[in-house]
Design a protein around this motif. Structure first.
Motif, PDB file in Angstrom:
ATOM      1  N   HIS A 379      65.003  55.224   4.701  1.00 46.97           N
ATOM      2  CA  HIS A 379      63.617  54.824   4.932  1.00 46.97           C
ATOM      3  C   HIS A 379      62.663  56.000   4.793  1.00 46.97           C
ATOM      4  O   HIS A 379      61.454  55.841   4.869  1.00 46.97           O
ATOM      5  CB  HIS A 379      63.470  54.181   6.306  1.00 46.97           C
ATOM      6  CG  HIS A 379      64.181  52.865   6.399  1.00 46.97           C
ATOM      7  ND1 HIS A 379      65.551  52.775   6.500  1.00 46.97           N
ATOM      8  CD2 HIS A 379      63.716  51.596   6.351  1.00 46.97           C
ATOM      9  CE1 HIS A 379      65.900  51.500   6.527  1.00 46.97           C
ATOM     10  NE2 HIS A 379      64.808  50.765   6.438  1.00 46.97           N
ATOM     11  N   LEU A 380      63.231  57.188   4.662  1.00 43.76           N
ATOM     12  CA  LEU A 380      62.405  58.382   4.484  1.00 43.76           C
ATOM     13  C   LEU A 380      62.562  58.886   3.058  1.00 43.76           C
ATOM     14  O   LEU A 380      63.631  58.748   2.462  1.00 43.76           O
ATOM     15  CB  LEU A 380      62.847  59.471   5.468  1.00 43.76           C
ATOM     16  CG  LEU A 380      62.699  59.117   6.964  1.00 43.76           C
ATOM     17  CD1 LEU A 380      63.301  60.216   7.826  1.00 43.76           C
ATOM     18  CD2 LEU A 380      61.251  58.906   7.323  1.00 43.76           C
ATOM     19  N   LEU A 395      52.756  59.390   5.480  1.00 49.87           N
ATOM     20  CA  LEU A 395      53.050  59.327   6.916  1.00 49.87           C
ATOM     21  C   LEU A 395      54.199  60.296   7.187  1.00 49.87           C
ATOM     22  O   LEU A 395      55.350  60.020   6.884  1.00 49.87           O
ATOM     23  CB  LEU A 395      53.452  57.907   7.308  1.00 49.87           C
ATOM     24  CG  LEU A 395      52.336  56.880   7.173  1.00 49.87           C
ATOM     25  CD1 LEU A 395      52.900  55.472   7.247  1.00 49.87           C
ATOM     26  CD2 LEU A 395      51.293  57.096   8.260  1.00 49.87           C
ATOM     27  N   LEU A 407      57.725  58.737   5.608  1.00 50.78           N
ATOM     28  CA  LEU A 407      58.067  57.311   5.604  1.00 50.78           C
ATOM     29  C   LEU A 407      57.766  56.734   4.224  1.00 50.78           C
ATOM     30  O   LEU A 407      56.686  56.959   3.678  1.00 50.78           O
ATOM     31  CB  LEU A 407      57.247  56.581   6.662  1.00 50.78           C
ATOM     32  CG  LEU A 407      57.809  56.642   8.082  1.00 50.78           C
ATOM     33  CD1 LEU A 407      56.798  56.071   9.066  1.00 50.78           C
ATOM     34  CD2 LEU A 407      59.114  55.880   8.183  1.00 50.78           C
ATOM     35  N   PHE A 438      56.023  51.466   4.519  1.00 51.65           N
ATOM     36  CA  PHE A 438      55.124  51.832   5.613  1.00 51.65           C
ATOM     37  C   PHE A 438      53.766  52.333   5.114  1.00 51.65           C
ATOM     38  O   PHE A 438      53.705  53.127   4.174  1.00 51.65           O
ATOM     39  CB  PHE A 438      55.776  52.940   6.449  1.00 51.65           C
ATOM     40  CG  PHE A 438      57.165  52.573   6.936  1.00 51.65           C
ATOM     41  CD1 PHE A 438      57.359  52.017   8.193  1.00 51.65           C
ATOM     42  CD2 PHE A 438      58.276  52.766   6.124  1.00 51.65           C
ATOM     43  CE1 PHE A 438      58.633  51.668   8.629  1.00 51.65           C
ATOM     44  CE2 PHE A 438      59.550  52.420   6.548  1.00 51.65           C
ATOM     45  CZ  PHE A 438      59.730  51.870   7.806  1.00 51.65           C
ATOM     46  N   ALA A 440      49.640  53.431   6.749  1.00 51.89           N
ATOM     47  CA  ALA A 440      48.800  53.616   7.931  1.00 51.89           C
ATOM     48  C   ALA A 440      47.937  52.376   8.119  1.00 51.89           C
ATOM     49  O   ALA A 440      47.459  51.789   7.154  1.00 51.89           O
ATOM     50  CB  ALA A 440      47.926  54.850   7.748  1.00 51.89           C
ATOM     51  N   GLY A 447      49.716  52.029  14.780  1.00 55.32           N
ATOM     52  CA  GLY A 447      48.909  52.713  13.770  1.00 55.32           C
ATOM     53  C   GLY A 447      49.562  52.683  12.403  1.00 55.32           C
ATOM     54  O   GLY A 447      49.075  53.290  11.454  1.00 55.32           O
ATOM     55  N   ILE A 448      50.691  51.976  12.324  1.00 54.86           N
ATOM     56  CA  ILE A 448      51.431  51.924  11.069  1.00 54.86           C
ATOM     57  C   ILE A 448      51.802  50.479  10.779  1.00 54.86           C
ATOM     58  O   ILE A 448      52.265  49.760  11.663  1.00 54.86           O
ATOM     59  CB  ILE A 448      52.703  52.781  11.151  1.00 54.86           C
ATOM     60  CG1 ILE A 448      52.321  54.266  11.188  1.00 54.86           C
ATOM     61  CG2 ILE A 448      53.635  52.508   9.971  1.00 54.86           C
ATOM     62  CD1 ILE A 448      53.477  55.184  11.442  1.00 54.86           C
ATOM     63  N   GLU A 450      54.175  47.933   8.862  1.00 56.60           N
ATOM     64  CA  GLU A 450      55.523  47.923   8.322  1.00 56.60           C
ATOM     65  C   GLU A 450      55.692  46.590   7.623  1.00 56.60           C
ATOM     66  O   GLU A 450      55.508  45.553   8.242  1.00 56.60           O
ATOM     67  CB  GLU A 450      56.463  47.985   9.527  1.00 56.60           C
ATOM     68  CG  GLU A 450      57.740  48.673   9.309  1.00 56.60           C
ATOM     69  CD  GLU A 450      58.484  48.839  10.633  1.00 56.60           C
ATOM     70  OE1 GLU A 450      57.882  49.273  11.637  1.00 56.60           O
ATOM     71  OE2 GLU A 450      59.673  48.525  10.659  1.00 56.60           O
TER      72      GLU A 450
ATOM     73  N   ILE B 296      49.509  60.395  14.486  1.00 55.53           N
ATOM     74  CA  ILE B 296      49.176  59.022  14.875  1.00 55.53           C
ATOM     75  C   ILE B 296      49.574  58.744  16.325  1.00 55.53           C
ATOM     76  O   ILE B 296      50.657  59.144  16.761  1.00 55.53           O
ATOM     77  CB  ILE B 296      49.870  58.013  13.940  1.00 55.53           C
ATOM     78  CG1 ILE B 296      49.378  58.230  12.520  1.00 55.53           C
ATOM     79  CG2 ILE B 296      49.618  56.576  14.388  1.00 55.53           C
ATOM     80  CD1 ILE B 296      50.014  57.318  11.513  1.00 55.53           C
ATOM     81  N   GLU B 380      69.983  58.296   9.816  1.00 54.24           N
ATOM     82  CA  GLU B 380      69.820  56.855  10.010  1.00 54.24           C
ATOM     83  C   GLU B 380      71.164  56.285  10.452  1.00 54.24           C
ATOM     84  O   GLU B 380      72.212  56.777  10.039  1.00 54.24           O
ATOM     85  CB  GLU B 380      69.411  56.173   8.699  1.00 54.24           C
ATOM     86  CG  GLU B 380      68.044  56.587   8.211  1.00 54.24           C
ATOM     87  CD  GLU B 380      67.493  55.669   7.104  1.00 54.24           C
ATOM     88  OE1 GLU B 380      68.156  54.680   6.750  1.00 54.24           O
ATOM     89  OE2 GLU B 380      66.399  55.963   6.626  1.00 54.24           O
TER      90      GLU B 380
END
Lengths: 540, 503
Positions: A379-380, A395, A407, A438, A440, A447-448, A450, B296, B380
């Protein structure tokens, strides 16, 4: 996680080890990590710092095995005339509390000194949260003169030789001494620094940083020691001190209390047991057992408690008893986790799958029918990937131990990476992935935003291939879409379309530009489709 | 015997029939005569070998051939010959003159001088080159030139006389090239000899044609296939095996009557930590352990829940002592990539309505931790989460649900040991006995939510059984994977070949 190792020979002076007892060690709540000829290694969970020392662990295990059960009592000598510590006002705004004790008749050898220092260090890390909440000092009493003063001095007034060093000022210690550098943050912004002084105003230490080399190290010659714990949470300091002095007492030392002269004077250490009210009914209900008061009493004694129903008296070195449920767990442990009989209750509930999961599974099924292979990526994404694909407002993760720091804003970027790792695999390669991306979004809880996305990649593949797959998917789902020409970074202009469903853009498809392919390490033409599934979830 | 031969000729493919007339020849010649490419001829030969008509022999040989420079020198002269020819007309030359007139490169010139000196053809004195060898001797070829003339040659056929020259030329740039080559030859068997050279006319059909279907003949004979021979591989589309396993896990929880929970991978610290009674100075809340998002900050739930959670931490509720520190709202607003799916359970508890108790919920999903990547770690991982909200639930029920789940996953024997989590009490660790490896696998934690968790979220005390053991370990076992990284690697070849796991 704290792992603790004991010399097997030292350990067997107290308890002979055999298979059965080794098995029991894990059932006490201290997983046995290793046991060989020389050593045993256990893991001590953060709720039981009293098990870190050999003495503390032996005490608990013996009792668990049925020997010397019940609330263990230690004799404490009342403070004599000079056995006191005065806390000055100066230190109250900096590191307000200290609790102290004196241990006499010590008989120390190298192994014991090592184990005391080890205990001190592990308590610093765990209970003390890296000395922030509690720091411990142990000093040979022979080298200092009572009474002790706990005060704070201006950095300029502090000058002494810290451990392993020549004389330094406070600022030099914080800048140059290894311990000073490591813990200087704990004194950041303070006008004055805490110090322990003896009756001759000799500096014993500057907590929570370092002791003086003259008075701050116990040796085999040390027969008596002054022990202090300083910090911000008085209750926690008391427990920390109790763990140390009971360990020393188990080594044969006699413990003397000290009077602490604070705004509210106290005498420490204080080993009076803690009281928790329990109800037999609650315990039985929680554990699913039918224990009577006698059973519970016997079980509690195995864990070092004492029951005077409805109260349980617990050792003053236990840090983890906050509520009746903590007592219930000790009863369960004493009863034996291996003895509980499992049961599935018959409660009326009906199963329900998430609608989104059903739709995702259906989409996957359709694409598999087109001979596509599903991939599953991180996911990154890496910073350089975000840069290459000109990701706007990435992000970012505050701190990551790998190159993956951002992200993913789409599934295209990870797909490029996966295809580049497969350039030597047989073609054609047809892949898809379904997963969250993801962005902002202000005024949302995190604040995100998804959002589930679907990516299709075909290599070698062209616009027609991409569109055929999209057509087939949409018609299989009973949906319609329109295409609008669109320019998109990384794709070929004139061969890129925006996918519109019910007048809303939900994705794109097109041929990837050779520049992007080249920079991503791909060797074959690639066509992609990416759509947001949220709108499809709403329609189905 | 005749019958046997018939069986063989009936099974000959068109390719085989095409080369049979030329079986007396060498492979290269068959290629020429038939006009087929080498690959097809080799395939046909292999088919014939399977039928016992010939034996293939594959030999590796080393060929010594000319390199790029070697080809050039063979056409012109070796540089030392160029220099010799120049000297033969001048006898004595200064080094500089010789270099310029010969038009040799620096390197060639240097090498040539060296060779000629060693052969004692020349002598160099005070910057001048003298020809030492009689002019008659110049006509004879050097050993290097002789070698170049006979290339290419198979190494074993090269006589020892050439060794020195070969060594000399190999040391020079790109004159010699040594190649490994495999050559195929074959020998006919007795049956092969019988059939070799024959033109085989066959009335056997090669394939079913639409024509044949229109006018089917009962007598139609078809060429026999060698049904044991290998066919080219194909592969189909598949779900990623990780997702296959997750589907399997989801199916089990659904079969047990659980409802599926939803929720994001991104959460506020409040749901990930605070609501789960994890003190704000707990080490798991440091960035060395957990992924926080830069810049954030999120928003917090309604005041009622917030105040109750704050109280649970600061001074405790329902006779609990709490963690005794000042709880900060700002810490709860920090955004994290969820460190456990238990964040979803906390949220679910806060949303439950009275008529949804008793209730059973599950989620299987990704979680994150700040970790490097190696064979047993990754940043993960997947968790299999479940909660049972039931005022009459107890510790033995917790065991019951877990045992049933793992039984359906293929683990009959389960063992539990005490464990610690800030949000459960009692807590336990699950171990499953691996029936093949005969050892215990550590699978992860479970317990009963503490009242400090349930009271603020449910608004009243109620027993909540909870578990969140890892799922990756189970997948590694199911797919017989030893390296965790494989779960995340997406090697398409392996994904295509992955065997289906059915349980």
């Amino acid at each position: 996680m704290t792992n603790v190792r004991f010399q097997r020979s030292e350990f067997e002076k107290h308890i002979k080890l055999d298979e059965k007892i080794l098995e029991k060690i894990s059932l006490l709540g201290t997983p046995l990590e290793n046991a060989d000829k020389n050593e045993i290694e256990i893991e001590v969970f953060p709720n039981r710092p009293d098990l870190i020392s050999l003495e503390g662990f032996v005490r608990a295990l013996k009792s668990f095995l049925g020997k010397d059960t019940g609330l263990k009592k230690y004799k404490l000598k009342k403070p004599e005339k000079d056995e006191k510590v005065v806390i000055d006002k100066e230190v109250k705004t900096i590191r307000p509390y200290t609790v102290c004790a004196i241990a006499k008749n010590l008989s120390l050898d190298n192994a014991r000194i090592k184990s005391i220092i080890d205990l001190q260090e592990k308590l610093h890390i765990t209970l003390g949260r890296n000395r922030k909440k509690a720091a411990i000092g142990i000093y040979p009493l022979e080298k200092i003169r009572l009474p002790i003063r706990y005060t704070a001095l201006k950095p300029g007034e502090i000058r002494f030789a810290p451990l392993d060093s020549g004389e330094m000022t406070a600022s030099q210690i914080l800048k140059k001494h290894p311990a000073g550098k490591k813990y200087s943050d704990l004194l950041k912004g303070c006008q004055k620094y805490p110090v322990f002084l003896d009756a001759d105003s000799k500096i014993l230490s500057m907590p929570p940083i370092i002791n003086s080399s003259e008075t701050g190290r116990i040796t085999e010659e040390t027969k008596s020691a002054f022990i202090e714990c300083s910090g911000h949470d008085l209750e926690l300091l008391k427990k920390t001190l109790n763990i140390i002095i009971t360990t020393l007492a188990d080594m044969g030392a006699s413990i003397h209390q000290m009077s602490i002269q604070d705004s509210k004077p106290i005498v420490t250490p204080d080993l009076s047991p803690e009281k928790t009210r329990i109800s037999i009914e609650n315990i039985n209900k929680l554990l699913g057992l039918h224990l009577n008061q006698k059973d519970i009493s016997v079980l509690l004694e195995k864990m070092g408690h004492e029951l005077k129903y409805p109260y349980v008296y617990s050792p003053a070195w236990r840090t983890d008893i906050l509520h009746e449920v903590d007592i219930a767990e000790d009863i369960a442990i004493a009863y034996g986790y291996d003895k509980f009989k499992s049961e599935i209750p018959n409660i009326p509930t009906s199963a329900e799958e998430l609608k989104t999961e059903k739709i995702k599974a259906r989409i996957a099924e359709i694409l598999i029918g087109l001979n596509m292979n599903e991939i599953s990526t991180y996911h990154l994404i890496k910073s350089e990937e975000a840069k290459l694909m000109k990701v706007e407002k990435p992000l970012e993760i505050l701190d990551s131990k790998t190159d993956y720091k951002i992200l993913r804003p789409n599934l295209f970027i990870p797909a490029l990476r996966i295809l580049s790792e497969n350039v030597d695999t047989e073609y054609p390669q047809k892949i898809f992935e379904i997963g969250p991306v993801f962005h902002a979004k202000e005024k949302s809880e995190t604040g995100i935003k998804e959002n589930d996305s679907l990516l299709i990649g075909i290599t070698p593949g062209n616009f027609t291939d991409a569109k055929q797959h999209l057509d087939y998917l949409f018609s299989s789902l009973g949906l319609d879409y329109q295409l609008k020409e669109k320019v998109r970074h990384g794709l070929i202009e004139g061969r890129t379309g925006e996918i519109i469903m019910n007048d809303k853009p939900i994705g794109y498809l097109g041929e990837v530009h050779p520049l992007t392919l080249n920079k991503s390490g791909l060797k074959m033409p690639l066509a992609v489709v990416e759509i947001s599934l949220q709108e499809i979830y709403d329609l189905i | 015997m005749e019958h046997e031969m018939h069986k063989i000729t009936d099974s000959l493919s068109p390719l085989e029939i095409k080369i049979i007339p030329f079986l007396g020849l060498k492979v290269e010649e068959i290629v020429k005569k038939t006009g087929l490419d080498m690959v097809s001829v080799l395939r046909a030969l292999r088919f014939l070998e399977n039928k016992g008509l010939l034996k293939l022999k594959q030999e590796k040989e080393t060929i010594i051939d000319l390199g790029v420079n070697g080809i050039y020198y063979k056409k012109n002269h070796l540089p030392e010959r160029t220099l010799l020819l120049l000297l033969s007309s001048k006898n004595i030359l200064s080094l500089e003159e010789a270099k310029n007139l010969s038009k040799l490169s620096d390197n060639e010139f240097k090498v040539s001088l060296g060779v000629l000196k060693r052969k004692e053809f020349i002598e160099i004195k005070s910057g001048k080159i003298f020809l030492k060898i009689a002019k008659g001797g110049l006509a004879e070829k050097t050993s290097e030139e002789k070698l170049i003339d006979i290339l290419p040659i198979e190494k074993s056929r090269l006589s020892r006389d050439h060794d020195a020259a070969l060594q000399e030329l190999r040391n020079r740039k790109d004159i010699i090239e040594i190649k490994e080559q495999s050559s195929v030859s074959f020998e006919l068997t007795e049956d092969g000899k019988k059939i070799s050279g024959k033109e085989i006319k066959s009335d056997l059909a090669e394939e079913v044609t639409t024509e044949m279907i229109k006018n089917p003949l009962k007598k139609q004979r078809f060429r026999k296939y060698d049904i044991g021979s290998a066919v080219p591989r194909i592969s189909g589309g598949k779900r990623h095996f990780v997702n296959q396993s997750i589907q399997q896990g989801r199916r089990i929880w659904l079969d047990l009557g659980f409802k599926e929970m939803s929720g994001g991978l991104v959460q506020t610290s409040f749901w990930n930590f605070d609501a789960l009674f994890t003190a704000q100075d707990h080490p798991v809340r440091e960035m060395q352990d957990t992924f926080f998002i830069k810049k954030i900050h999120g928003s917090l739930p309604e005041k009622k829940i917030l105040d109750a959670v704050k109280k649970a931490h600061e001074s405790g509720l329902d006779s609990s002592k709490g963690w005794r520190y000042k709880w900060e709202e700002n810490d709860a607003r920090r955004i994290v990539l969820r460190t456990h799916t238990t964040a979803l359970s906390a949220k679910k508890l806060s949303e439950l309505k009275e008529d949804e108790i008793p209730g059973k919920y599950f989620a299987i999903g990704k979680c994150f931790r700040n970790e490097t990547v190696d064979w047993s770690h990754g940043f993960e991982f997947n968790q299999s989460e479940g909660i049972v909200i039931d005022p009459d639930a107890n510790f033995r029920h917790l065991l019951g649900y877990l045992k049933e789940f793992y039984r359906k996953m293929g683990f009959e024997k389960i063992r539990i040991t005490p464990a610690y989590f800030p949000y459960t009490e009692p807590s336990l660790e699950i171990h499953a006995f691996h029936p093949e490896k005969k050892n215990w696998l550590e699978l992860g934690g479970a317990g009963i939510f503490r009242p400090e968790v349930t009271i603020p979220l449910l608004g009243k005390p109620c027993t909540v059984l909870a578990w969140g053991p890892g799922f990756d370990r189970l997948m590694m076992e199911a797919h017989k994977i030893k390296d965790l990284r494989e779960l995340y690697k997406n090697d398409l070849k392996r994904l295509r070949e992955k065997k289906a796991v059915i349980k």
